[in-house]
Design a protein around this motif. Structure first.
Motif, PDB file in Angstrom:
ATOM      1  N   VAL A  44       0.845  -1.196   0.000  1.00  0.00           N
ATOM      2  CA  VAL A  44       0.000   0.000   0.000  1.00  0.00           C
ATOM      3  C   VAL A  44       0.884   1.250   0.000  1.00  0.00           C
ATOM      4  O   VAL A  44       0.690   2.172  -0.801  1.00  0.00           O
ATOM      5  CB  VAL A  44      -0.942   0.001   1.218  1.00  0.00           C
ATOM      6  N   ALA A  45       1.872   1.282   0.884  1.00  0.00           N
ATOM      7  CA  ALA A  45       2.747   2.458   0.987  1.00  0.00           C
ATOM      8  C   ALA A  45       3.576   2.649  -0.281  1.00  0.00           C
ATOM      9  O   ALA A  45       3.829   3.785  -0.700  1.00  0.00           O
ATOM     10  CB  ALA A  45       3.661   2.314   2.206  1.00  0.00           C
ATOM     11  N   TRP A  46       4.015   1.547  -0.908  1.00  0.00           N
ATOM     12  CA  TRP A  46       4.806   1.657  -2.137  1.00  0.00           C
ATOM     13  C   TRP A  46       4.000   2.364  -3.222  1.00  0.00           C
ATOM     14  O   TRP A  46       4.507   3.276  -3.902  1.00  0.00           O
ATOM     15  CB  TRP A  46       5.238   0.267  -2.613  1.00  0.00           C
ATOM     16  N   TRP A  47       2.740   1.959  -3.396  1.00  0.00           N
ATOM     17  CA  TRP A  47       1.916   2.583  -4.435  1.00  0.00           C
ATOM     18  C   TRP A  47       1.598   4.044  -4.090  1.00  0.00           C
ATOM     19  O   TRP A  47       1.584   4.908  -4.976  1.00  0.00           O
ATOM     20  CB  TRP A  47       0.634   1.790  -4.643  1.00  0.00           C
ATOM     21  N   LEU A  48       1.358   4.320  -2.835  1.00  0.00           N
ATOM     22  CA  LEU A  48       1.113   5.711  -2.455  1.00  0.00           C
ATOM     23  C   LEU A  48       2.333   6.568  -2.759  1.00  0.00           C
ATOM     24  O   LEU A  48       2.210   7.691  -3.253  1.00  0.00           O
ATOM     25  CB  LEU A  48       0.770   5.802  -0.968  1.00  0.00           C
ATOM     26  N   GLY A  49       3.525   6.040  -2.471  1.00  0.00           N
ATOM     27  CA  GLY A  49       4.751   6.781  -2.772  1.00  0.00           C
ATOM     28  C   GLY A  49       4.946   6.977  -4.255  1.00  0.00           C
ATOM     29  O   GLY A  49       5.368   8.057  -4.703  1.00  0.00           O
ATOM     30  N   LEU A  50       4.646   5.953  -5.037  1.00  0.00           N
ATOM     31  CA  LEU A  50       4.840   6.051  -6.481  1.00  0.00           C
ATOM     32  C   LEU A  50       3.890   7.065  -7.116  1.00  0.00           C
ATOM     33  O   LEU A  50       4.234   7.728  -8.103  1.00  0.00           O
ATOM     34  CB  LEU A  50       4.633   4.679  -7.136  1.00  0.00           C
ATOM     35  N   LEU A  51       2.696   7.186  -6.548  1.00  0.00           N
ATOM     36  CA  LEU A  51       1.662   8.019  -7.170  1.00  0.00           C
ATOM     37  C   LEU A  51       1.551   9.427  -6.590  1.00  0.00           C
ATOM     38  O   LEU A  51       0.891  10.287  -7.189  1.00  0.00           O
ATOM     39  CB  LEU A  51       0.290   7.323  -7.027  1.00  0.00           C
ATOM     40  N   ALA A 138       8.079  10.351 -19.374  1.00  0.00           N
ATOM     41  CA  ALA A 138       8.912  10.269 -18.165  1.00  0.00           C
ATOM     42  C   ALA A 138       9.933   9.144 -18.200  1.00  0.00           C
ATOM     43  O   ALA A 138      11.112   9.418 -17.998  1.00  0.00           O
ATOM     44  CB  ALA A 138       8.048  10.216 -16.911  1.00  0.00           C
ATOM     45  N   PRO A 139       9.644   7.902 -18.532  1.00  0.00           N
ATOM     46  CA  PRO A 139       8.318   7.299 -18.391  1.00  0.00           C
ATOM     47  C   PRO A 139       8.203   6.607 -17.041  1.00  0.00           C
ATOM     48  O   PRO A 139       9.196   6.408 -16.366  1.00  0.00           O
ATOM     49  CB  PRO A 139       8.281   6.275 -19.518  1.00  0.00           C
ATOM     50  N   LEU A 140       6.977   6.226 -16.688  1.00  0.00           N
ATOM     51  CA  LEU A 140       6.725   5.487 -15.458  1.00  0.00           C
ATOM     52  C   LEU A 140       5.923   4.238 -15.844  1.00  0.00           C
ATOM     53  O   LEU A 140       4.705   4.184 -15.687  1.00  0.00           O
ATOM     54  CB  LEU A 140       5.944   6.362 -14.469  1.00  0.00           C
ATOM     55  N   PRO A 141       6.606   3.212 -16.351  1.00  0.00           N
ATOM     56  CA  PRO A 141       5.897   2.039 -16.879  1.00  0.00           C
ATOM     57  C   PRO A 141       5.091   1.298 -15.824  1.00  0.00           C
ATOM     58  O   PRO A 141       4.182   0.526 -16.178  1.00  0.00           O
ATOM     59  CB  PRO A 141       7.033   1.165 -17.417  1.00  0.00           C
ATOM     60  N   GLU A 142       5.398   1.505 -14.538  1.00  0.00           N
ATOM     61  CA  GLU A 142       4.639   0.816 -13.492  1.00  0.00           C
ATOM     62  C   GLU A 142       3.147   1.125 -13.578  1.00  0.00           C
ATOM     63  O   GLU A 142       2.308   0.321 -13.171  1.00  0.00           O
ATOM     64  CB  GLU A 142       5.164   1.215 -12.110  1.00  0.00           C
ATOM     65  N   LEU A 143       2.819   2.283 -14.145  1.00  0.00           N
ATOM     66  CA  LEU A 143       1.403   2.662 -14.242  1.00  0.00           C
ATOM     67  C   LEU A 143       0.633   1.760 -15.185  1.00  0.00           C
ATOM     68  O   LEU A 143      -0.592   1.665 -15.099  1.00  0.00           O
ATOM     69  CB  LEU A 143       1.277   4.116 -14.708  1.00  0.00           C
ATOM     70  N   ALA A 144       1.354   1.079 -16.086  1.00  0.00           N
ATOM     71  CA  ALA A 144       0.678   0.213 -17.052  1.00  0.00           C
ATOM     72  C   ALA A 144       0.336  -1.151 -16.468  1.00  0.00           C
ATOM     73  O   ALA A 144      -0.424  -1.915 -17.065  1.00  0.00           O
ATOM     74  CB  ALA A 144       1.563   0.040 -18.291  1.00  0.00           C
ATOM     75  N   ALA A 145       0.915  -1.485 -15.297  1.00  0.00           N
ATOM     76  CA  ALA A 145       0.655  -2.797 -14.693  1.00  0.00           C
ATOM     77  C   ALA A 145      -0.813  -2.907 -14.301  1.00  0.00           C
ATOM     78  O   ALA A 145      -1.404  -1.972 -13.762  1.00  0.00           O
ATOM     79  CB  ALA A 145       1.549  -2.993 -13.479  1.00  0.00           C
ATOM     80  N   ALA A 146      -1.399  -4.069 -14.562  1.00  0.00           N
ATOM     81  CA  ALA A 146      -2.821  -4.277 -14.272  1.00  0.00           C
ATOM     82  C   ALA A 146      -3.006  -4.762 -12.834  1.00  0.00           C
ATOM     83  O   ALA A 146      -2.071  -5.225 -12.186  1.00  0.00           O
ATOM     84  CB  ALA A 146      -3.400  -5.295 -15.251  1.00  0.00           C
TER      85      ALA A 146
END
Length: 755
Positions: A44-51, A138-146
């Motif tokens: 949860v914290a990893w995604w909050l940090g990434l976004l 940028a890119p931030l390819p993690e955003l493409a993960a489903a």
């Protein structure tokens, strides 16, 4: 746009480097995940940090960043809503509030829905532009993960979810601050201390304690009992995590025993941190010094962090102050209960960034009877949640253990009693007799005269005005150097000098009279043969008794004389507590050291204050916590008509905040006074005051009560150092009188201090 068309999170640092947005997002994500791992929140914290800063990728935001670079101007464009929306789309639900609040603070689900619903057209266009840049440039390819982010099942319970959101928000904010600070410091990555091996700290503590006992100059009649209490703490430390109670009389060495328990328990269970919270600054300074002596390594390894700044850096919105706010990155933290619980129930990033350190920690609450009654429901509720779901152990230490188990948050909670038979220990260690002179009672002048008839005596009163009255009476009755005064009108450095002088006279068997407010009752080590105590709540009466015959070395029992002067002051908050005290204690009733009577007293107090009533302050705060309404918890619920928060129902450890003032006149001599004045000038003139300078000023800070500040003449005597006097986070220089015996001089009609 920034150099080379790149996308940046922050402008250039001193080395001329700009902070790439993708580097900041990934760096924050990794660090937030590390902080949240101890309570199972790493994904949860990893995604909050990434976004969290995705919205900064928008072209308009980047242009503004380039425009304001090198100035103190903010970018002025909201960058939080894109990350918030992306988090919600990932199934993070209410945890998306952490992104929306990572600058301004947590609010409520309703406020967030309203904000998202009312995005302007330009904000929507900026979001779309930022997302396009993150995917393509940028890119931030993690955003493409489903797929959605899995929320731990247990977090779906409302109060567990609320606490998980607090700790996850803390992880995000601390990671964001540290990654940002590292960039501006020119560091490759943030500096975070690795966890200490508590087996090493435990052994270091034991070795230092053994040396301390060997080197003691004077023995005490109760040394054997002190050792027994310490051994009981070490034995109990091996038990499973949970809530522990250390119920032992004053003077048996609870400071060292509680520290020993915490270190042994942390070592036994692989815990990460010890946090000791005490009610008063005087005890914080004293206890931190004790722990530092016992835990400092031979190589100068200082593992003890003392956090109690009189200047509340959490209150300020200045960027330098937010980045400098303490985040408890130390294995052993000594703080105040005010700092601990107001941080826990805050909603602002700077105040909350340290909270993730609570997970997997031992929390020692010393003098736990001092917790404010009206806040007990949320405090006990939060502690129960931390213990049950976040790997926390809590130790409740006090000679006057409250009956928390009579209240719903602790009902049916099994606690481990460290002292197996507290009644037998209290009986064996009874070092005083109680005398009641309350009907009739002497006046303050008569009390001063009676005390002056003894070679050594302590008088404890309820207000600073009363302390000054008694001291002034003594000045006309006894030789110079015999009478002394202690209250919060004096700065900490001044109080320390007084206590040093008083202890020397006590040890030398010289005449000494001391009048003090209740600040002397919790953890201050003095030993008088006779103590007078103005009528007060039962726990205060017993705490005052702990300053009489403390070492048990008198040929006879010490004397504690309880009086009720008709001309004495009393804080309004005492009314209900004193009524309950009269019901259970006094002539023909129990003495304050009767544990059964104390238990009945606490139950009477809780009932009289209606703590379980849904309309009570504590229960309203609990209701707001269930609803994830962080704004209502911290600021109070908003009036449906005026939309103004009602502060009466906000979480507050202290009913009224005083104004912190520095007084160089509290220094010991002219040289020290000049050093304090130079520090004040440096802090006042620095664009970014150093935290070390503020800490060095702390011994010369005292607090002026709000009732005094309302007097324009008093306010005019406060010269601003940081902020405007009376505003949150402010610090002022006192330009009024300061008596070398009694401290700040105020018209007694303008203020009524408790301490």
């Amino acid at each position: 746009m920034s150099a080379g068309g790149s996308i940046y999170a922050h402008s250039e640092n001193g080395q001329g480097d700009w902070h790439a947005l993708t580097d900041h997002l990934r760096g924050t994500a990794e660090l937030a995940a590390r902080f949240a791992a101890p309570f199972g929140g790493e994904r949860v914290a990893w995604w909050l940090g990434l976004l969290h800063d995705c919205g900064k990728a928008a072209g308009g935001w980047q242009k503004r960043l380039a425009l304001v670079a090198g100035t103190d101007q903010p970018v002025g464009l909201d960058h939080k809503m894109l990350g918030t929306r992306l988090a919600m789309e990932r199934g993070l639900g209410s945890f998306a509030m952490a992104i929306a609040g990572h600058h301004g603070g947590l609010t409520s689900p309703e406020a967030l829905r309203e904000r998202l619903k009312n995005l302007t057209k330009s904000e929507q266009e900026r979001e779309a532009d930022a997302l396009r840049m993150l995917i393509n440039e940028a890119p931030l390819p993690e955003l493409a993960a489903a797929g959605n982010v899995a929320i731990p099942e247990v977090w779906k319970q409302s109060l567990v979810r609320e606490m998980a959101l607090r700790l996850t928000f803390s992880s995000l904010c601390d990671a964001d601050f540290l990654d940002t600070a590292a960039h501006f410091a020119g560091a490759a990555r943030p500096t975070v201390r690795p966890d200490k091996d508590f087996m090493v700290l435990r052994d270091r503590f034991e070795k230092a304690r053994a040396a301390l006992l060997r080197e003691r100059a004077n023995s005490s009649a109760i040394d054997e009992d002190r050792e027994a209490v310490y051994r009981a703490c070490v034995t109990a430390a091996g038990a499973k995590q949970g809530v522990f109670r250390l119920a032992a009389p004053t003077g048996v060495g609870k400071t060292i025993s509680a520290g020993g328990f915490a270190l042994h328990h942390a070592a036994a269970h692989g815990l990460r941190r010890v946090i000791v919270a005490v009610p008063f600054l005087t005890i914080t300074e004293q206890n931190a010094a004790v722990y530092r002596t016992l835990l400092s390594g031979a190589d100068g390894d200082d593992v003890v962090l003392e956090h109690h700044s009189g200047v509340d850096m959490d209150q300020t919105s200045r960027r330098w102050a937010r980045l400098a706010a303490e985040n408890w990155d130390a294995p052993f933290v000594v703080t105040t209960t005010v700092r601990l619980f107001e941080s826990l129930f805050d909603r602002r990033p700077a105040a909350m960034r340290r909270l993730h350190r609570l997970a997997g920690a031992v929390i020692v609450l010393d003098e736990v009877q001092s917790l404010p009654h009206q806040m007990l429901m949320p405090i006990l509720g939060a502690l129960r949640t931390l213990v049950d779901y976040f790997g926390v152990t809590v130790l409740l230490a006090s000679a006057t253990q409250p009956d928390f188990w009579h209240l719903s948050p602790f009902r049916e909670l099994c606690a481990t009693e460290i002292v197996e038979n507290p009644v037998a220990l209290v009986t064996r260690l009874r070092r005083v007799t109680f005398e009641w002179r309350i009907d009739p009672s002497p006046t303050l002048a008569e009390l001063a005269e009676d005390a002056a008839g003894h070679r050594q005596a302590l008088v404890v009163v309820n207000t600073t005005a009363d302390a000054r009255t008694v001291f002034d009476a003594w000045n006309s009755q006894v030789p110079d150097g015999v009478a002394w005064h202690l209250s919060t009108r004096m700065c900490a450095a001044h109080r320390r000098r007084v206590l040093t002088a008083v202890r020397k006279r006590l040890d030398a068997k010289q005449p000494v009279l001391l009048v003090s407010t209740q600040l002397i009752e919790a953890g201050v080590d003095v030993d008088f043969p006779i103590v007078y105590r103005a009528m007060a709540p039962a726990d205060s009466l017993l705490q005052a008794a702990g300053r009489a015959n403390r070492e048990g070395n008198l040929a006879t029992l010490g004397r504690v004389i309880i009086v009720d002067p008709p001309d004495a002051g009393q804080p309004s908050a005492y009314k209900t507590l004193v009524e309950a005290t009269r019901l259970h204690f006094g002539p023909g009733r129990a003495d304050p050291d009767c544990l059964d009577a104390l238990r009945a007293y606490y139950q009477s107090v809780y009932g009289a204050l209606n703590l379980e009533d849904p309309r009570s302050v504590g229960q309203r705060i609990q209701d707001a916590r269930h609803r994830l309404d962080f704004s209502a918890v911290t600021d109070g619920p908003r009036d449906p008509v005026t939309d103004i928060p009602d502060r009466r129902y906000a979480f507050k450890m202290i009913s009224q905040d005083g104004v912190a003032v520095v007084t160089s006149r509290g220094a010991a001599d002219e040289l020290e006074r000049a050093e304090v004045e130079a520090l004040v000038q440096r802090v006042q003139n620095a664009p970014r005051p150093e935290g070390e300078d503020l800490r060095r000023l702390q011994p010369y800070v005292t607090t002026v009560h709000p009732s005094a500040v309302r007097n324009p003449g008093v306010l005019a005597l406060m010269k601003p150092i940081l902020g405007e006097p009376g505003q949150p986070g402010s610090l002022a220089e006192w330009d009024g009188g300061y008596d070398q015996h009694t401290g700040i001089e105020l018209d007694p009609r303008t203020e009524d201090f408790v301490c």
